[in-house]
Design a protein around this motif. Structure first.
Motif, PDB file in Angstrom:
ATOM      1  N   LYS A 152     -37.721  32.294   2.123  1.00  0.00           N
ATOM      2  CA  LYS A 152     -36.721  31.334   2.571  1.00  0.00           C
ATOM      3  C   LYS A 152     -37.405  30.185   3.296  1.00  0.00           C
ATOM      4  N   PRO A 153     -36.709  29.046   3.470  1.00  0.00           N
ATOM      5  CA  PRO A 153     -37.327  27.912   4.164  1.00  0.00           C
ATOM      6  C   PRO A 153     -37.874  28.321   5.529  1.00  0.00           C
ATOM      7  N   LYS A 159     -37.009  24.687  -1.272  1.00  0.00           N
ATOM      8  CA  LYS A 159     -36.384  23.531  -0.616  1.00  0.00           C
ATOM      9  C   LYS A 159     -35.116  23.114  -1.349  1.00  0.00           C
ATOM     10  N   ALA A 160     -35.163  23.063  -2.681  1.00  0.00           N
ATOM     11  CA  ALA A 160     -34.018  22.632  -3.479  1.00  0.00           C
ATOM     12  C   ALA A 160     -32.842  23.595  -3.351  1.00  0.00           C
ATOM     13  N   LYS A 161     -33.149  24.888  -3.193  1.00  0.00           N
ATOM     14  CA  LYS A 161     -32.081  25.887  -3.058  1.00  0.00           C
ATOM     15  C   LYS A 161     -31.521  25.931  -1.643  1.00  0.00           C
ATOM     16  N   ASN A 162     -32.188  25.249  -0.717  1.00  0.00           N
ATOM     17  CA  ASN A 162     -31.661  25.032   0.633  1.00  0.00           C
ATOM     18  C   ASN A 162     -31.222  26.330   1.319  1.00  0.00           C
ATOM     19  N   GLY A 163     -32.132  27.313   1.296  1.00  0.00           N
ATOM     20  CA  GLY A 163     -31.842  28.568   1.981  1.00  0.00           C
ATOM     21  C   GLY A 163     -31.173  29.620   1.122  1.00  0.00           C
ATOM     22  N   ASP A 190     -42.499  26.125  -3.297  1.00  0.00           N
ATOM     23  CA  ASP A 190     -41.899  25.418  -2.163  1.00  0.00           C
ATOM     24  C   ASP A 190     -40.840  24.426  -2.633  1.00  0.00           C
ATOM     25  N   GLU A 191     -41.095  23.808  -3.761  1.00  0.00           N
ATOM     26  CA  GLU A 191     -40.152  22.843  -4.344  1.00  0.00           C
ATOM     27  C   GLU A 191     -38.811  23.514  -4.622  1.00  0.00           C
ATOM     28  N   SER A 211     -35.327  31.653  -3.638  1.00  0.00           N
ATOM     29  CA  SER A 211     -36.598  31.084  -4.086  1.00  0.00           C
ATOM     30  C   SER A 211     -36.582  31.039  -5.612  1.00  0.00           C
TER      31      SER A 211
END
Length: 340
Positions: A83-84, A221-225, A217-218, A228
């Motif tokens: 997760k982020p 970040k795109a899934k915003n929590g 990581d891309e 993955s």
């Protein structure tokens, strides 16, 4: 007859991975295990008109052993997704115990299976599985693989994007060596089947390498929590599993990057170690697959100066990751004894 088993089959990777394995005509039996929902996933998949008979198991009533009985190939996507803000050390602390327990189950119920580890951090979880197998006397380095195929898939996709033609992506082959996280991921772009444009400058090259190394990581970040890389990882895992299945059924000449224990091929390991200038127990390299698993570990071959720099940067991080997995199992067995 091929029985494939997915451990962690109800999760974000596990469900689409199980779907893709059900769609593989070479799979005749599919065993699913997770701590929740597996019977429902199995029932859903069982309606798909392909040869594989599907059964799902939960931990109760010795479900892990039942799922693993007769397994030829075991794929492990189990564990918590990144997760982020979560470091790979954080991820290791959560997933290490899960992988150790599943490895113990495999050692007991399917000691001769080919084991494909997806659960992150792969650089450390593969050594965990190996150390558990060693404790039970079932370790065969030729049958244990860390799945690094997603790095290869990303490299193929990103290179085809730079070439301006995504239709090339299935044909673009870029060896990716080292490990399966961050700086340990080393794409050998100089060996790509499709050369990069001569107009590509150093900053664009560095950006491409960074995107391959940190593509996860891309997605995080795109899934915003919300998770993955699950769908792309499931695709990559199914692609690698399919190659292993084809190899163990007798197909020759299958070569793909994968993270392996270098003792699986002493001669290949010797050549690779000379190139690296340092001895490592595990490394991702081009590996030829066969009926016994690992047939040959290939050397790096001719690489560019930039790639040599990337390899050099990967080695200390890899060594640290490997030791983390080995130490975890050693510490665990100070208070418990493995029993068959």
């Amino acid at each position: 007859m091929v029985k494939a088993v997915v451990l962690g089959a109800a999760g974000g990777i596990g469900q689409p991975l199980a779907l893709l394995l059900k769609a593989n005509p070479l799979v005749t039996e599919l065993g699913l295990f997770d701590i929740v929902n597996t019977p429902g996933v199995a029932a859903d998949l069982s309606h798909i008109a392909t040869p594989a008979k599907v059964e799902g198991y939960l931990p109760a009533d010795d479900g892990l052993a039942k799922a693993l009985k007769g397994a030829d190939v075991v794929v492990i996507p189990a564990g918590v997704p990144r997760k982020p803000g979560m470091t790979r050390d954080d991820l290791f602390k959560i997933n290490a115990g899960i992988i150790k327990d599943l490895a113990t189950g495999i050692a007991k119920a399917a000691p001769n299976a080919f084991v494909l580890v997806i659960s992150n951090p792969v650089n450390s979880t593969v050594p965990i599985v190996a150390e558990v197998f060693k404790k039970f006397g079932t370790f065969d380095p030729k049958r244990l693989f860390g799945v690094t195929t997603l790095d290869v898939v990303r490299a193929s996709t990103f290179v085809s994007e730079i070439l301006g033609d995504l239709s090339l992506s299935k044909g673009v082959v870029v060896p990716v060596v080292g490990g399966h996280s961050g700086v340990t991921i080393v794409p050998l772009l100089s060996q790509s089947t499709h050369a990069l444009p001569s107009s590509l400058d150093k900053s664009a090259y560095d950006a491409l390498v960074n995107r391959i190394q940190f593509g996860g990581d891309e997605v995080v970040k795109a899934k915003n929590g919300a998770g993955s890389a699950t769908l792309s990882m499931a695709y990559a895992g199914a692609e690698f599993a399919a190659k292993v299945i084809r190899a163990v059924r007798g197909e020759k000449g299958l070569v793909t990057p994968t993270y392996v224990n270098l003792s699986a091929d002493a001669e290949g390991a010797s050549d690779l170690t000379k190139e690296l200038g340092e001895e490592l127990a595990y490394f991702s390299a081009n590996v030829e697959l066969g009926v016994e698993g690992v047939v040959k570990i290939s050397p790096l071959g001719k690489i560019s100066e930039d790639e040599a720099t990337l390899v050099k940067a990967a080695i200390p991080e890899l060594a640290k990751n490997i030791q983390t997995g080995v130490t975890f199992v050693a510490e665990a067995y100070k208070t418990e004894e493995p029993r068959l």
